[in-house]
Design an enzyme around this catalytic site. Structure first.
Site, short mmCIF file in Angstrom:
data_model
loop_
_atom_site.label_atom_id
_atom_site.label_comp_id
_atom_site.label_asym_id
_atom_site.label_seq_id
_atom_site.Cartn_x
_atom_site.Cartn_y
_atom_site.Cartn_z
N HIS A 15 35.89 -15.03 47.00
CA HIS A 15 36.46 -15.46 45.49
C HIS A 15 37.44 -14.45 45.11
CE1 HIS A 15 33.66 -12.82 43.11
NE2 HIS A 15 34.09 -12.19 43.92
N CYS A 34 37.51 -6.94 42.57
CA CYS A 34 37.29 -8.44 42.63
C CYS A 34 38.48 -9.20 41.89
CB CYS A 34 36.00 -8.72 41.77
SG CYS A 34 34.52 -8.57 42.66
N HIS A 40 38.49 -11.78 48.60
CA HIS A 40 37.58 -11.08 49.04
C HIS A 40 36.20 -11.68 49.25
CE1 HIS A 40 36.77 -10.07 45.21
NE2 HIS A 40 35.36 -10.06 45.54
N HIS A 42 31.74 -12.33 49.76
CA HIS A 42 30.44 -11.52 49.58
C HIS A 42 29.37 -12.40 50.33
CE1 HIS A 42 31.47 -9.44 46.03
NE2 HIS A 42 32.28 -10.15 45.70
N ASP A 80 29.34 -22.59 51.54
CA ASP A 80 29.59 -21.68 52.70
C ASP A 80 30.92 -21.70 53.25
OD1 ASP A 80 28.26 -19.85 54.30
OD2 ASP A 80 27.71 -21.46 55.67
N HIS A 81 31.34 -20.71 53.57
CA HIS A 81 32.47 -20.30 54.28
C HIS A 81 33.61 -21.08 53.35
CE1 HIS A 81 29.84 -18.70 57.58
NE2 HIS A 81 31.18 -18.38 58.07
N GLU A 125 24.85 -11.23 44.57
CA GLU A 125 26.09 -11.09 45.01
C GLU A 125 26.26 -9.91 45.90
OE1 GLU A 125 29.98 -12.25 42.61
OE2 GLU A 125 29.69 -9.83 42.43
NI NI Z 1 33.76 -10.06 44.28
#
Ligand code: NI
Length: 135
Positions: A15, A34, A40, A42, A80-81, A125
């Protein structure tokens, strides 16, 4: 007698936190790492809590296999992914913060769960940062 059942799940996603109305500087000041324009990832950990009464015929509150499938279909398969900002409809216009992701998971699961059940979602997160809806 009310009781709670939990199911844990996991997804990896990328995200970027960004407010398009703000300058690059302000985004960096508010969202820090972020706000990286190159995104990047998580490792999100999810806990879904269902509350209600035990069914006397089964001894279950809810069949966990059904809950597992609901989470797979409405959360894991969708997030996911994925790059949340680009690939997931709700985050094209909504900042994918842990708060908003947690709330959207609740929104996505709620219609598929019988009204007789209570539903709460907790989303990690990072191991130390997590949110819960409803509060
Ligand atoms: Ni982040």
């Amino acid at each position: 007698m009310r009781i709670a059942v939990f199911r844990k799940a996991h997804f990896n996603a990328a995200h970027r936190l960004h407010n398009p109305k703000w300058s690059e500087e302000k985004n960096k000041a508010v969202f820090g790492l972020c706000s990286n324009p190159h995104y990047h990832g998580h490792n999100y950990e999810l806990e879904v809590k269902v509350t209600g009464e035990i069914d006397p015929e089964t001894g279950f509150l809810i069949n966990l296999d059904i809950l597992k499938k609901l989470i797979k279909e409405h959360v894991e398969d969708r997030y996911d992914h994925k790059n949340l900002n680009i690939e997931v409809e709700e985050f094209k216009t909504l900042n994918p913060t842990a708060e908003n992701i947690c709330y959207m998971i609740w929104q996505n699961l709620r219609p598929h769960l019988n009204e007789k059940y209570g539903l709460a979602v907790r989303l990690y997160e990072t191991p130390r940062n997590f949110v819960e809806y409803p509060a």
